[in-house]
Design an enzyme around this catalytic site. Structure first.
Site, PDB file in Angstrom:
ATOM      1  N   ARG A 192      -4.983 -10.635 -20.754  1.00 28.71           N
ATOM      2  CA  ARG A 192      -3.590 -10.786 -21.315  1.00 28.71           C
ATOM      3  C   ARG A 192      -2.918  -9.905 -20.986  1.00 28.71           C
ATOM      4  O   ARG A 192      -3.586  -8.784 -20.508  1.00 28.71           O
ATOM      5  CB  ARG A 192      -3.910 -10.053 -23.010  1.00 28.71           C
ATOM      6  CG  ARG A 192      -4.371 -11.444 -23.519  1.00 28.71           C
ATOM      7  CD  ARG A 192      -4.398 -11.016 -25.843  1.00 28.71           C
ATOM      8  NE  ARG A 192      -5.908 -10.118 -25.253  1.00 28.71           N
ATOM      9  CZ  ARG A 192      -7.422 -10.825 -25.433  1.00 28.71           C
ATOM     10  NH1 ARG A 192      -7.606 -11.480 -26.258  1.00 28.71           N
ATOM     11  NH2 ARG A 192      -8.555 -10.265 -25.198  1.00 28.71           N
ATOM     12  N   ARG A 251      -2.580 -14.757 -18.942  1.00 23.40           N
ATOM     13  CA  ARG A 251      -1.921 -14.981 -19.199  1.00 23.40           C
ATOM     14  C   ARG A 251      -0.505 -14.503 -18.733  1.00 23.40           C
ATOM     15  O   ARG A 251       0.110 -12.980 -19.443  1.00 23.40           O
ATOM     16  CB  ARG A 251      -2.201 -15.466 -20.813  1.00 23.40           C
ATOM     17  CG  ARG A 251      -0.808 -15.762 -22.008  1.00 23.40           C
ATOM     18  CD  ARG A 251      -1.956 -15.434 -23.326  1.00 23.40           C
ATOM     19  NE  ARG A 251      -1.786 -14.179 -23.893  1.00 23.40           N
ATOM     20  CZ  ARG A 251      -2.217 -13.947 -24.939  1.00 23.40           C
ATOM     21  NH1 ARG A 251      -2.499 -15.364 -25.660  1.00 23.40           N
ATOM     22  NH2 ARG A 251      -1.598 -13.053 -25.440  1.00 23.40           N
ATOM     23  N   CYS A 288     -10.556 -20.065 -25.218  1.00 21.71           N
ATOM     24  CA  CYS A 288     -10.696 -18.738 -25.506  1.00 21.71           C
ATOM     25  C   CYS A 288     -10.696 -17.867 -26.655  1.00 21.71           C
ATOM     26  O   CYS A 288      -9.882 -18.993 -27.357  1.00 21.71           O
ATOM     27  CB  CYS A 288      -9.782 -17.951 -24.323  1.00 21.71           C
ATOM     28  SG  CYS A 288      -7.653 -18.433 -24.409  1.00 21.71           S
ATOM     29  N   HIS A 328     -27.223  -2.934 -48.132  1.00 22.90           N
ATOM     30  CA  HIS A 328     -26.047  -4.154 -47.747  1.00 22.90           C
ATOM     31  C   HIS A 328     -25.625  -3.421 -46.624  1.00 22.90           C
ATOM     32  O   HIS A 328     -26.032  -4.106 -45.708  1.00 22.90           O
ATOM     33  CB  HIS A 328     -25.389  -4.644 -48.517  1.00 22.90           C
ATOM     34  CG  HIS A 328     -24.166  -5.082 -48.637  1.00 22.90           C
ATOM     35  ND1 HIS A 328     -23.495  -5.371 -47.580  1.00 22.90           N
ATOM     36  CD2 HIS A 328     -24.264  -6.152 -48.811  1.00 22.90           C
ATOM     37  CE1 HIS A 328     -22.287  -6.028 -47.191  1.00 22.90           C
ATOM     38  NE2 HIS A 328     -23.317  -6.996 -48.316  1.00 22.90           N
ATOM     39  N   ARG A 380     -56.042 -17.892 -50.198  1.00 19.41           N
ATOM     40  CA  ARG A 380     -54.779 -17.133 -49.447  1.00 19.41           C
ATOM     41  C   ARG A 380     -53.955 -18.247 -49.208  1.00 19.41           C
ATOM     42  O   ARG A 380     -54.117 -19.210 -49.547  1.00 19.41           O
ATOM     43  CB  ARG A 380     -55.205 -16.655 -48.511  1.00 19.41           C
ATOM     44  CG  ARG A 380     -56.420 -15.241 -47.308  1.00 19.41           C
ATOM     45  CD  ARG A 380     -56.588 -15.242 -46.213  1.00 19.41           C
ATOM     46  NE  ARG A 380     -57.931 -14.100 -45.983  1.00 19.41           N
ATOM     47  CZ  ARG A 380     -57.369 -13.290 -45.488  1.00 19.41           C
ATOM     48  NH1 ARG A 380     -56.104 -13.005 -44.751  1.00 19.41           N
ATOM     49  NH2 ARG A 380     -58.567 -12.371 -45.605  1.00 19.41           N
ATOM     50  N   GLY A 420      -6.243 -21.970 -27.946  1.00 21.25           N
ATOM     51  CA  GLY A 420      -6.014 -20.403 -28.257  1.00 21.25           C
ATOM     52  C   GLY A 420      -6.615 -20.420 -29.394  1.00 21.25           C
ATOM     53  O   GLY A 420      -5.818 -20.425 -30.033  1.00 21.25           O
ATOM     54  N   THR A 421      -8.063 -20.486 -29.537  1.00 21.27           N
ATOM     55  CA  THR A 421      -7.644 -21.371 -31.131  1.00 21.27           C
ATOM     56  C   THR A 421      -7.535 -20.073 -32.369  1.00 21.27           C
ATOM     57  O   THR A 421      -7.555 -20.390 -33.277  1.00 21.27           O
ATOM     58  CB  THR A 421      -9.807 -21.397 -31.481  1.00 21.27           C
ATOM     59  OG1 THR A 421     -10.414 -20.492 -30.845  1.00 21.27           O
ATOM     60  CG2 THR A 421     -10.050 -21.981 -30.239  1.00 21.27           C
ATOM     61  N   ASP A 479      -4.646 -18.418 -32.503  1.00 22.13           N
ATOM     62  CA  ASP A 479      -3.429 -19.092 -33.221  1.00 22.13           C
ATOM     63  C   ASP A 479      -2.990 -20.468 -33.737  1.00 22.13           C
ATOM     64  O   ASP A 479      -2.668 -20.697 -34.419  1.00 22.13           O
ATOM     65  CB  ASP A 479      -2.172 -18.955 -31.467  1.00 22.13           C
ATOM     66  CG  ASP A 479      -1.380 -17.412 -31.583  1.00 22.13           C
ATOM     67  OD1 ASP A 479      -2.627 -16.389 -32.371  1.00 22.13           O
ATOM     68  OD2 ASP A 479      -0.083 -17.089 -31.230  1.00 22.13           O
TER      69      ASP A 479
END
Lengths: 849, 849
Positions: A533, A589, A802, A426, A79, A737-738, A740
């Site tokens: 927001r 914000r 954020c 898929h 095996r 604010g990753t 933008d």
């Protein structure tokens, strides 16, 4: 050939033998553990990977030496034992050692049928796998003496020699064949697809056969003690008399149940004592191997042999429950339980389900390929899906079938529906991976690709933008939105996450714009709202009219008057959020989008607006056109609006503060965090701060009530990151604010990147879509620069991210290293983030990072 | 009052007296220099600023002591002496010491008329400035004995005392009055407007009167030896007999010319000897004071006295010629000459003029307030001017009048036209400051502000977008564009810049897209082209058709076929540029703009396109819409196009290389620099490099000719700056495109910033428009990071900036400090940049930085 030329590096698997997964593979190691548990494991010899490599290279093994380990004239199996069970390997070869002499003996001891079956099985397998003869010639339905003779004759005819009688030679040939097969191209590609390195080593085990054929109770089977879907305790498995190896797969219909079962006879019925021993051995395995195992066993004339034990294959849900139960039984620690559950696996558990009690308008049926249900508007392309997500709209990606270039589209959709494909298509595979409700093979859909619409067999037409619900659990596509049940977040789920929280050392908040988001965040134990927001709040009908009046006002006082009508509604928004969050921090914000988003774009809409405002259409049109921008992303929005039209922020601040006072009067307590968007210079913060302080003073006086608040900055421009030292002088917190920041650092609009992102990722220009996986090298450096400069200027500064990167394990790892206080992500990502953060802390503690 | 209480800190101006500009003011210092030159300066006493402050505070000066310096019974004047002549100061007071007794004497020596005139002048001035009586009461047209008696009587009636007879008392009162006037609010505001600090000190000089009245040749005048407009040698000035002080201003018509003149009698005619002495003294002043001076002189009975000498006020053009001539005469060094010309002053000299020989369709006339001429399309607002400039269109800003908030609009315009205002109106002042052709006071314009158009008195209508030419030299507004003469760049201009080049230590290149730009760059001695934008080349009719075919092509080979038709034209573009630049480096930026810029936007345009392409309108419309972008600035442009549709760059590279070969065959030699725009990742450079290398190899083989080239990167995204270390591995040079880099660093679209930039600058959010003055703190840091990392990875890396910041003295200073190799700016900024760079190098060398 001299004896000293033979390879002799192999070990019998004994409790004290030097056997390791790295050298001998997982199976050899697992068998040793079973041996150590005193389970009735047939005698086994383990060949390390070095030995197997040498065999493949043509060096001979001391097969006599191997066989000698088993005593006199054994039958053995070979095996595979790779390092990871998932990496596969060549099929097991059984009954090595069978020859005419042994056959004659077995006829006496086990009977003609069993002897013929064993010998025939070996001849067939040897002819096909080792001698590489045409399998068709050995395709024999039912073993018999006649079939055996026939097989031996065919072998002799084809090979121009007799079937080998010498067991050592048989073993040598089998080992050589198996070792070489592992190095073949197809085997390599297969294991690479499962994550194995190209040069992954292979160990082998040679094990004495427990035959499963013969007198009395004989046969083979598997047993496990949990339901692999739910993870709840339940004995499952089958036993097939007079069988060995994979016979049970071919003849499953004849198999017995294990426990007593109304559907038919069971092992427990016919051999209660053996069954009891199996159960006892299973419990021992679980306790000592520290996992739920599936045990392969053989019974020879009522004598039980444990051939093998593997981890029970399991669903995400079952995996979580198994880990929790093992920890509750004190078999593993809480920390180990936490580490055993992959964070990404959680998302599967979180999706809502269609409420079975509600009405269902089924448009079409397909295969439910990834569980959970979702409602969204139809899009027909990945680009449209991404654009839709960029606008914050939920969409269902509907395709004939999906391909790798649709992955980003699938990321952007809340559900997937395809005309073609099955459970392993898929769309199905990726859908499950993403925890995305998915229906495939909905063959009643007829794509009219020219007109970009679908006409179902029943004659219904669907076009882009239509609202549908996909129920990935049942495979039903429903019209419109339907009643949903929240995901089943059971006790095990909550327990595991509470253990994760014990280990975790970075905060997790949620991005929540609405009361319903906030409730989800609360339910998932988010430690507050990291990003609320406020703009969506202005799109409600009553507010939109006031907004438009504000936009068309000519003076500050007219603007203030229009906004005053929005104030009570906005205050109520915040009261609701604060009450749901029960004192947890809420970071709001201030208004961010460009004003033209609030204007109608059609001529009819403009005409209505002109009527509503009682102004000439020409003027309304002209002013609307004047507000249009070349690059809205880089235009008059965020704090720029706050400076130029300060009445908007004044109103929002007043609404926030009045809400704080109102919640306070009802006994609640909240210190709101107010966040200024799109800052690029310190003075912007200063100007806004001055006005907000003034509003706070005014509200304190008017309401005769004191309150605290924190003012901070959303770091979204590269300049804000670079100037964080300045900016932090006026900011109690910085939240990156990753989304933008990524757009600006790359000079890349997320809305427009869909057109080429696939090509970019395919060509390796970007290792991954930077909107999906945080770009540690570029954007990440700005985060580090901002964090360092901010903290240097203001040691107690609160740091966070954020945006959509917030919830991914990679981003959490990055932020944790950078000393951030928390990450904020979408509410449904909170559990994943809590678990991922716990993993990071634990891996650090255990030195695995 | 005790003698020791009196202030006695004053000095007679002798060659050895301790007199300094810092303490005694520029006039005292200048007079000392004249004394040292042995010029006939009347005896002078200088009061330092400390003394003047004490007088203003009420402490008495030892006036008897001052007067004692002048011998017996002098008449004296008091003149201001601030640190800088531009800071103004109280008017001069003449004839202090006049009283009845002195008057009687003068009647005898100088005659009744002169004596009456002198006394009356003093009484008038004293009554108004010191006693603060109503000027109307002393408004006497013609001096006479009667008028004098009258004035003395009015004084006595108003003051209830006689006019003071004691000269020391007179002087004390005058000094007190003058010292206090300097500290008044209006004087302070006036000098602050000229750059003086609020507490600027004032020195005073007391000078013996040269009276200018009396027998023989008596009078006063000024003389200078150059033309203040051209700077060419020419004696100018006037002489007025029987006059003193500012009489000549009031009675200019009676004044004599200085040199012989057909228009009337001259000083040279009537007193050739005195004139010769004046000329001689002027030359001495020029040589010793090292500048062109304007001399104030008085003649008393043929005796010449030099009262004062000041720097000749001069135009920019004259200033440059004076500096060059002084250096050529070896009075100052070349380096001093270079430092004496302000870089920004050069722009005035560079503007083209309307060719007087061409036809002129004059729409309206006004005051030519800033010289030079420019053609552009009418815009009515600063925002429109900025938008127009952002689109690369030349515009003329037409306003009723301009105000400070129009400055950015004026920066963006090529010319300014206002209905109102005169030579000192805002538009005129700023226009001259910017070297911007400007017409003010065009009162025949009638603004119809509602309809945003102009109807002239003669009935012609102008609307926004109409093409006009402003001739700021003549004040004429012309219809359409007219023939222009290039600016007169004379020998002095070229000489000064060649001296600047001797001192300069950073390269200056020009941004040039067209052969005409390149020729200008060459004429201005740019050291090469730092940025050649190639996109404009695709807008010509024949190319546009091919471009559109390329855009609509479905396969790479169809795209290549369409581009192949552009190839020969593009090759010819480069041949022209290379030939004009004669071997100087030319840096070509590969195609950059988004493809939708090449499609028609109107329905008619789309229909025509559909016909041209022979495709259905619906398809053309759909594909055009599909190319539209939310944020074109951040979309599918630059290298992204180069990766996704590599055929474009392939064609451009082929055109460049074939042009190199062609120019080489004609004997030229060029190593082109190819620059990749909008890079954000190293792999982008790698992919483009691979293809361009392949094209180079193909062209080398096909043409049987070898050539070199350099491949570099335009650093325009923050990420490219951060990852410059990676990127430099594949780039021979990095050129920072500060326009886009500023947009991305701030998250601010230049096209859209106009709407709020004025408010931002007014409120101090940004110290200046970062598109106008490089943001050293944010964008600048990215430049430094990119430069440092690039050089670290590749020590010989060439660094530069291109874009509109390139030519400003501030940016050059920044780039020089950062060790950049060159800056590239618009061709007309090249002289300014060359001079500014020389200033920086010289100031460094002289330790003035």
């Amino acid at each position: 050939m001299q004896k000293h030329d033979l390879i002799s590096d192999f070990s019998e698997v004994t409790p004290s033998a030097k056997i390791a997964t790295m050298t001998h593979g997982w199976r050899a190691k697992c068998l040793q553990r079973l041996v150590r548990l005193d389970l009735p494991v047939p005698r086994t010899v383990a060949l390390p990977a070095e030995t197997v490599r040498a065999i493949a290279a043509g060096r001979p093994l001391d097969c006599d030496g191997v066989l000698a380990c088993f005593g006199k004239r054994p039958l053995v199996s070979v095996r595979p034992s790779p390092q990871d069970p998932d990496w596969g390997g060549p099929s097991t070869v059984l009954n090595i050692g069978m020859n005419a002499e042994r056959h004659a003996e077995l006829v006496k001891t086990q009977g003609q049928t069993a002897a013929d079956a064993l010998y025939l099985r070996f001849v067939q397998r040897y002819a096909i796998s080792v001698a590489r003869l045409d399998p068709d010639m050995f395709d024999i339905a039912e073993p018999s003496a006649e079939a055996l003779r026939n097989a031996l004759r065919v072998y002799r005819d084809e090979m121009e020699e007799d079937f080998p009688e010498n067991p050592a030679q048989q073993l040598a040939e089998v080992l050589r064949s198996v070792a070489r097969a592992w190095e073949g191209t197809s085997a390599r590609l297969l294991r690479q697809s499962k994550g194995a390195p190209a040069d992954a080593p292979l160990g082998l085990v040679v094990q004495e056969m427990a035959q499963g054929f013969g007198q009395g109770i004989s046969g083979s089977g598997t047993i496990q003690f949990i339901d692999p879907v739910t993870g709840l305790p339940q004995v499952t498995g089958r036993f097939l008399g007079q069988s060995q190896g994979s016979d049970i797969k071919a003849r499953g219909a004849d198999a017995l149940y294990l426990t007593r079962d109304p559907r038919g006879p069971s092992l427990e019925d016919i051999a209660p004592e053996i069954f009891a021993r199996l159960a006892q051995q299973g419990a021992a395995c679980r306790a000592k191997l520290r996992d739920e195992m599936q045990i392969e066993f053989t019974i020879d004339d009522s004598k039980l042999a444990v051939i093998d034990a593997v981890r029970v294959p399991r669903s995400s849900r079952a995996g979580l429950r198994i880990a929790v139960d093992l920890a509750r039984d004190e078999i593993i620690t809480h920390q180990e339980a936490v580490l055993r559950v992959e964070p990404r696996a959680l998302s599967e558990l979180l999706h809502p389900q269609v409420d079975p009690r509600g009405p269902r308008d089924v448009i079409v049926r397909g295969i439910g390929a990834s569980p959970g249900a979702a409602t969204g508007r139809i899009v027909f392309t990945s680009a449209a899906a991404q654009a839709s997500a960029a606008r914050g709209e939920q969409c269902i990606l509907v395709r004939r079938e999906t391909a790798p270039e649709d992955i980003r589209g699938m990321h952007s959709a809340v559900g997937v529906l395809t005309e073609r494909g099955g459970m392993t298509s898929h769309a199905a595979v990726i859908g499950r991976g993403l925890g995305l409700p998915c229906i495939v093979g909905a063959t009643d859909l007829n794509f009219d690709t020219k007109e970009l619409r679908i006409v179902t067999k029943s004659g219904r037409t669907l076009v882009a933008g239509d609202l549908i619900t996909v129920d990935g659990t049942t495979g039903e596509v429903l019209a419109g939105s339907v009643e949903m049940l929240p995901p089943a977040l059971d006790d095990a789920f909550r327990t595991l996450l509470s253990w994760a929280d014990d280990a975790r050392d970075i905060g997790i908040r949620a991005n929540a714009d609405t009361p319903s988001d906030a409730q989800t965040a609360r339910d998932f134990n988010a430690q507050g709202i990291g990003l609320c927001r406020t703009e969506h709040m202005f799109f409600e009908e009553a507010r939109l009219v006031a907004m438009r009046e504000m936009i068309f006002a000519d003076t500050a006082s007219d603007r203030a008057a229009a906004l005053a009508r929005i104030l009570p509604m906005q205050r109520n928004d915040f009261v609701q959020l604060f009450e749901i969050m029960q004192g947890l921090p809420v970071c709001i914000r201030l208004f961010d989008p460009p004003l033209h988003e609030f204007l109608p774009h059609s001529r009819d809409g403009l005409r209505e607006l002109a009527e509503a405002l009682d102004r000439p259409l020409s003027e309304v049109t002209r002013r609307a056109e004047a507000l249009a921008e070349f690059n809205p992303m880089l235009g008059m929005r965020g704090v720029r609006l706050g400076i130029v039209l300060p009445e908007i922020y004044d109103m929002q601040a007043q609404a926030i503060f009045e809400a704080v006072v109102e919640v306070g009067r009802r006994g609640g307590s909240i210190t709101p965090e107010i966040m200024i968007p799109l800052v690029s210079a310190k003075r912007e913060v200063e100007l806004v701060k001055n006005r907000i302080d003034a509003v706070a003073a005014k509200v304190r006086t008017a309401k005769g009530s004191d309150f605290d608040f924190k003012l901070g900055v959303m770091v979204e421009t590269p300049r804000a990151a670079l100037r964080a030292g300045d900016i932090a002088q006026h900011a109690a917190f910085l939240s990156f604010g990753t989304n933008d920041l990524t757009q600006m650092t790359y000079g890349l609009s997320r809305d427009d990147a869909g057109r080429f992102m696939n090509i970019y990722v395919q060509q390796g220009v970007y290792p991954e879509d930077p909107f999906h996986i945080l770009d540690v090298d570029g954007v990440g450096e700005l985060l580090l620069i901002g964090a360092e400069r901010g903290r240097q200027a203001r040691p107690g500064l609160t740091l966070s991210i954020c945006g959509e990167h917030g919830g991914s394990p990679e981003s959490i790892a990055f932020c944790r290293k950078a000393g951030f206080d928390y990450v904020s992500c979408s509410p449904y990502r909170v559990p994943l983030a809590r678990l991922a953060a716990a993993h990071l802390a634990l891996m650090d503690r255990f030195g695995h990072n």
